[in-house]
Write a protein that holds these residues in place. Structure first.
Motif, PDB file in Angstrom:
ATOM      1  N   ASN A 163      26.458  41.133  62.253  1.00  0.00           N
ATOM      2  CA  ASN A 163      26.503  42.492  62.809  1.00  0.00           C
ATOM      3  C   ASN A 163      27.183  43.445  61.831  1.00  0.00           C
ATOM      4  O   ASN A 163      26.729  44.559  61.608  1.00  0.00           O
ATOM      5  CB  ASN A 163      27.294  42.502  64.121  1.00  0.00           C
ATOM      6  N   ASN A 202      28.446  48.480  68.368  1.00  0.00           N
ATOM      7  CA  ASN A 202      29.335  49.637  68.344  1.00  0.00           C
ATOM      8  C   ASN A 202      29.771  49.900  66.905  1.00  0.00           C
ATOM      9  O   ASN A 202      30.708  49.299  66.386  1.00  0.00           O
ATOM     10  CB  ASN A 202      30.545  49.368  69.239  1.00  0.00           C
ATOM     11  N   ASP A 245      23.163  50.488  65.353  1.00  0.00           N
ATOM     12  CA  ASP A 245      23.508  51.247  66.547  1.00  0.00           C
ATOM     13  C   ASP A 245      22.432  51.057  67.614  1.00  0.00           C
ATOM     14  O   ASP A 245      22.720  50.803  68.786  1.00  0.00           O
ATOM     15  CB  ASP A 245      23.636  52.731  66.176  1.00  0.00           C
ATOM     16  N   SER A 287      20.490  48.619  68.012  1.00  0.00           N
ATOM     17  CA  SER A 287      20.472  47.280  68.600  1.00  0.00           C
ATOM     18  C   SER A 287      21.722  47.013  69.435  1.00  0.00           C
ATOM     19  O   SER A 287      21.981  45.878  69.823  1.00  0.00           O
ATOM     20  CB  SER A 287      20.325  46.230  67.504  1.00  0.00           C
ATOM     21  N   GLY A 288      22.499  48.039  69.667  1.00  0.00           N
ATOM     22  CA  GLY A 288      23.598  47.910  70.618  1.00  0.00           C
ATOM     23  C   GLY A 288      24.933  47.540  70.007  1.00  0.00           C
ATOM     24  O   GLY A 288      25.865  47.164  70.713  1.00  0.00           O
ATOM     25  N   ARG A 296      25.914  59.650  64.624  1.00  0.00           N
ATOM     26  CA  ARG A 296      24.814  59.272  65.498  1.00  0.00           C
ATOM     27  C   ARG A 296      23.838  60.433  65.732  1.00  0.00           C
ATOM     28  O   ARG A 296      22.628  60.274  65.669  1.00  0.00           O
ATOM     29  CB  ARG A 296      25.392  58.817  66.824  1.00  0.00           C
TER      30      ARG A 296
END
Lengths: 372, 306
Positions: free
Chosen positions: B167, B184, B179, B181-182, B303
């Motif tokens: 990750n 943080n 981001d 794919s979840g 983001r």
């Protein structure tokens, strides 16, 4: 259009204001200089430019001690700037100090020389002092100490103490100042122990405690039992302490950093010169000069002998010290051979300051080479 | 020869810690040029805490906390405020030098107690230390040296063999995909930056607490910059970092032993940098994915700007 015009107007006003301000200060300055020939301690500001941090426990630490003594003795205000690189920025640091009212500036590293010279031409009313260089202008003096005299004495302590007759010397760069120190140290050691050899390792650093310690360990691995140094940190002292060997410090008394190994140290004491010169500037009788003071002036000396020195060391050193001070012993007095057994100084002669300042050869007894 | 190898491992250890710290940071896509500053802060904190409490454990913890905190500071500037990473890193270096010097004024010329020093004395690892030639150098050392090797191996396993590590690599390579794919992203960046800072702090503390062991201003003397070069040299690989650090550490001290053969110290001093340039040239011509920097390195992630 209106906006632009008003903006221009405002701009014009600001500029004219600034110009007025400048004029005002200028006139004030000229008035000041004509009024005062003698400066009182409260008005006197002295600037110091240091090449390292005052906490180096070495070269800059010694200069800073001189600065503190000056403050205490004369009650003048001092400014200082640490870790100033030997580059153009030193000029702006000096300019900054002059803006803050400094009328005497001490620049304490060789590499500042040309910048100090520039500034001395730009600010003829300020007295500049440059350490360890050779240029001189009407208001720029240069000053240094005959450290080799103290080195000779520390060599005696090492020569009497060594059992393997091999002494290690951790040195920074092969420049005349360092070479002179190594030679004087070797001559001192050989004066009491003719069989002694001094092994030199260059580190190419002034200030890297871990690396300089490693250089000393290399020497100790090679069989030396005493470590001397021309570095600005106590790294080599630490190596000697850890290995149960002995050590000779430099710059300041390094006993506290290596209480089990420290014999003595060749030390600087700048306070006398600083106080004398600042006094002269205050009284208005500063004159440019080239000063190279020795043990007689107290600018170089050795740290108190520790309990580890060999028997008879104190007597031998006291005797040599007295002889150097009354002139009957000249450190670089003949006959002196170099590493290749060539006579460099004939019997009855001695080196003049010029050849000492440009020294580029090792005396017999030094193991190591200068051409690095 | 054996003496040289022992010294080499000691000289490499601060480099190894700092390199591992910077690898962790850069893997998260952050270029932190403040290694030197973080090392100095760790060094002064380690020495100060060790000297005042006389406890080696507290000295190490203080170095970790101080280093981690300086990493966190960098994170706040670059992740939350999205400040320029290069500028923030340089600022951190300058800040670290000044701040450590300020804190260190009270520690100048002080020595750790005997009992403190003995707790970091070398100890032998049975069997392994009797391997000829390298045994003493690798397995008869102090706690920090072992710690450095263990951290390097753990970091290698973490980066390439665990989900969290992968990750992290994703965050460094392509933060928007990570981001999506979840993952943080900001949290990952913060955590690894802090851990990286802690490792740099440990590297600095090795100098002030074990190697020298004394506080002197600017005790790291440029090792943080060598560590940054090392990260590139070892292609962001923690296992290779062990060998890279040994190589650079060895090059930095081999000069003393070669001087008697007339080899120039000044020339040897340039070798680490020369080697780095050569490796850069080679790796850029090969253009292999494995040896390149993380794609998202030094690009701030925001983001809303995806």
């Amino acid at each position: 259009m209106k906006k632009l015009l008003s903006l221009l107007l405002v701009l014009g006003m600001v500029i004219s204001l600034a110009a007025c301000g400048q004029e005002a200060t200028e006139t004030a300055e000229t008035a000041e200089t004509t009024e005062t020939t003698e400066t009182t301690a409260e008005d006197m500001v002295v600037g110091f430019i240091f090449v390292g941090p005052v906490g180096d426990g070495g070269w800059t630490f010694a200069h800073n001690e001189g600065r503190l003594a000056l403050e205490k003795e004369l009650g003048v205000k001092t400014l200082y700037k640490e870790s100033v690189p030997e580059e153009q920025v030193v000029e702006s640091e000096m300019r900054n100090m002059i803006d803050q009212g400094a009328t005497a500036i001490f620049a304490t590293s060789f590499g500042y020389m040309s910048f100090v010279e520039n500034m001395s031409n730009e600010f003829p009313e300020v007295a500049f002092f440059h350490c360890s260089g050779y240029t001189q202008t009407d208001n720029m003096a240069n000053y240094f100490g005959r450290m080799y005299e103290a080195r000779y004495l520390t060599g005696i302590a090492a020569g009497l103490k060594t059992e393997s007759n091999k002494i290690g010397y951790v040195a920074a760069f092969p420049i005349p100042e360092v070479i002179r120190g190594i030679n004087a140290f070797t001559l001192g050691a050989k004066s009491v122990n003719p069989d002694v050899e001094v092994e030199v390792v260059w580190t190419s650093t002034w200030y890297d405690p871990a690396k300089e310690k490693e250089a000393a360990i290399t020497l100790l691995d090679g069989g030396v039992d005493i470590i001397a140094q021309h570095q600005d940190t106590a790294g080599p002292q630490q190596a000697a302490e850890e290995r149960g060997a002995f050590s000779i410090g430099y710059n300041t008394n390094m006993y506290d950093m290596a209480p089990k190994s420290h014999l003595t140290a060749a030390t600087w004491d700048w306070s006398g010169y600083y106080i004398e010169q600042v006094k002269a500037v205050m009284d208005g009788d500063f004159a440019s000069h080239a000063y190279w003071g020795g043990m007689n002036d107290g600018i170089v000396t050795i740290a108190p002998l520790s309990e580890h020195v060999a028997e008879g060391t104190k007597e031998a050193i006291d005797k040599a010290k007295e002889a150097i001070m009354d002139g009957s012993l000249v450190v670089f007095g003949g006959e002196i051979l170099d590493q290749n057994d060539e006579v460099k100084v004939a019997k009855g002669e001695s080196l003049d300051d010029g050849s000492m300042l440009g020294m580029d050869w090792f005396v017999k007894g030094v193991v190591g080479s200068i051409n690095q | 020869m054996e003496g040289f190898l022992v010294a080499l491992v000691i000289a490499s250890t601060p480099l190894l810690f700092a390199t591992l710290g910077e690898i962790m940071t850069e893997k998260a896509g952050l270029l932190n040029l403040g290694v030197e500053g973080m090392m100095l802060i760790g060094a002064v904190a380690g020495f100060g805490a060790g000297y005042t409490t006389n406890s080696p454990v507290i000295a190490v913890i203080a170095a970790i906390v101080a280093g981690g905190f300086s990493g966190l500071l960098f994170g706040f500037l670059t992740i939350s405020l999205r400040a320029n990473q290069v500028v923030s890193g340089l600022t951190l270096t300058i800040f670290g030098a000044g701040f450590s010097s300020f804190l260190g004024t009270n520690f100048i010329g002080l020595k750790m107690s005997e009992s403190f020093i003995t707790s970091f004395e070398p100890f032998k690892i049975p069997l392994l230390s009797s391997i000829p030639i390298i045994g003493n150098a690798l397995f008869n050392q102090d706690l920090f040296v072992y710690g450095g090797m263990i951290v390097a191996i753990l970091l290698g396993v973490y980066l390439y063999r665990t989900r969290k590590g992968l990750n992290l690599v994703a965050v460094g390579e392509n933060p928007s995909a990570a981001d999506a794919s979840g993952i943080n992203v900001d949290l990952y960046k913060y955590v690894h930056l802090t851990l990286g800072g802690a490792l740099c702090g440990l590297g600095g503390a090795y100098l002030s607490v074990v190697d020298v062991p004394q506080w002197q201003d600017n005790i790291t003397a440029g090792r943080g910059w060598i560590a940054i070069a090392l990260v590139i040299f070892v292609a962001w690989n923690p296992i290779k970092a062990i060998f890279g650090a040994y190589l650079f550490g060895g090059l930095s001290i081999i000069g003393f032993r070669l001087q008697q053969y007339g080899i120039s110290q000044s020339l040897l001093d340039t070798l680490p940098y020369l080697v780095t340039i050569i490796v850069l040239v080679i790796s850029s011509t090969r253009n292999s994915k494995d040896n390149g920097p993380p794609k998202g390195l030094s690009v701030p992630y925001f983001r809303e700007e995806r």
